[in-house]
Design a protein around this motif. Structure first.
Motif, PDB file in Angstrom:
ATOM      1  N   ARG A  13       0.833  -1.209   0.000  1.00 50.76           N
ATOM      2  CA  ARG A  13       0.000   0.000   0.000  1.00 50.76           C
ATOM      3  C   ARG A  13       0.863   1.252   0.000  1.00 50.76           C
ATOM      4  N   MET A  14       1.935   1.233   0.730  1.00 51.61           N
ATOM      5  CA  MET A  14       2.825   2.382   0.810  1.00 51.61           C
ATOM      6  C   MET A  14       3.471   2.656  -0.556  1.00 51.61           C
ATOM      7  N   LEU A  15       3.873   1.607  -1.269  1.00 51.23           N
ATOM      8  CA  LEU A  15       4.518   1.776  -2.570  1.00 51.23           C
ATOM      9  C   LEU A  15       3.536   2.234  -3.644  1.00 51.23           C
ATOM     10  N   LYS A  16       2.283   1.811  -3.563  1.00 52.29           N
ATOM     11  CA  LYS A  16       1.297   2.196  -4.569  1.00 52.29           C
ATOM     12  C   LYS A  16       1.022   3.695  -4.528  1.00 52.29           C
ATOM     13  N   GLY A  17       1.018   4.298  -3.353  1.00 45.41           N
ATOM     14  CA  GLY A  17       0.728   5.710  -3.225  1.00 45.41           C
ATOM     15  C   GLY A  17       1.879   6.608  -3.598  1.00 45.41           C
ATOM     16  N   ARG A  18       3.045   6.044  -3.771  1.00 42.56           N
ATOM     17  CA  ARG A  18       4.237   6.836  -4.057  1.00 42.56           C
ATOM     18  C   ARG A  18       4.361   7.089  -5.556  1.00 42.56           C
ATOM     19  N   GLU A  19       4.653   8.326  -5.927  1.00 42.45           N
ATOM     20  CA  GLU A  19       4.825   8.621  -7.338  1.00 42.45           C
ATOM     21  C   GLU A  19       6.209   8.182  -7.804  1.00 42.45           C
ATOM     22  N   ARG A  20       6.317   7.855  -9.058  1.00 42.57           N
ATOM     23  CA  ARG A  20       7.581   7.411  -9.627  1.00 42.57           C
ATOM     24  C   ARG A  20       8.421   8.628  -9.990  1.00 42.57           C
ATOM     25  N   ILE A  21       9.690   8.557  -9.731  1.00 41.88           N
ATOM     26  CA  ILE A  21      10.620   9.650 -10.011  1.00 41.88           C
ATOM     27  C   ILE A  21      11.365   9.309 -11.296  1.00 41.88           C
ATOM     28  N   THR A  22      11.625  10.321 -12.101  1.00 43.80           N
ATOM     29  CA  THR A  22      12.350  10.099 -13.349  1.00 43.80           C
ATOM     30  C   THR A  22      13.769  10.652 -13.242  1.00 43.80           C
ATOM     31  N   CYS A  23      14.634  10.099 -14.057  1.00 44.79           N
ATOM     32  CA  CYS A  23      16.037  10.513 -14.108  1.00 44.79           C
ATOM     33  C   CYS A  23      16.126  11.922 -14.697  1.00 44.79           C
ATOM     34  N   SER A  24      16.980  12.746 -14.139  1.00 46.04           N
ATOM     35  CA  SER A  24      17.134  14.126 -14.604  1.00 46.04           C
ATOM     36  C   SER A  24      17.827  14.214 -15.957  1.00 46.04           C
ATOM     37  N   ILE A  25      18.510  13.157 -16.369  1.00 50.07           N
ATOM     38  CA  ILE A  25      19.227  13.191 -17.642  1.00 50.07           C
ATOM     39  C   ILE A  25      18.432  12.507 -18.756  1.00 50.07           C
TER      40      ILE A  25
END
Length: 76
Positions: A13-25
């Motif tokens: 449940r904790m992982l589902k609510g977390r948004e995915r982060i993208t690489c800056s490059i």
């Protein structure tokens, strides 16, 4: 008493609510492990493992080349 299944459900449940982060490059989605760029690189955000590996190797190659040129100048 906490069972393993309760911990698994909570983590899921904790992982589902977390948004995915993208690489800056490269703008690819980063998994659970992300790298912080060095301050000298002037990059904001996080890096994926591929981009971090490339940047860190470039950084140390440049540093080694600079040391080699500095040694040549002091020898002459």
């Amino acid at each position: 008493m906490t069972f393993i299944s309760d911990i698994f459900i909570f983590t899921e449940r904790m992982l589902k609510g977390r948004e995915r982060i993208t690489c800056s490059i490269c703008n690819e989605k980063i998994g659970d492990f992300r790298y912080e760029p060095m301050q000298q690189w002037n990059i904001s955000g996080f890096l994926c493992s591929k981009c971090y590996s490339k940047k860190i190797s470039d950084h140390y190659i440049k540093q080694q080349q600079q040391q080699n040129t500095d040694e040549k100048v002091t020898e002459n």
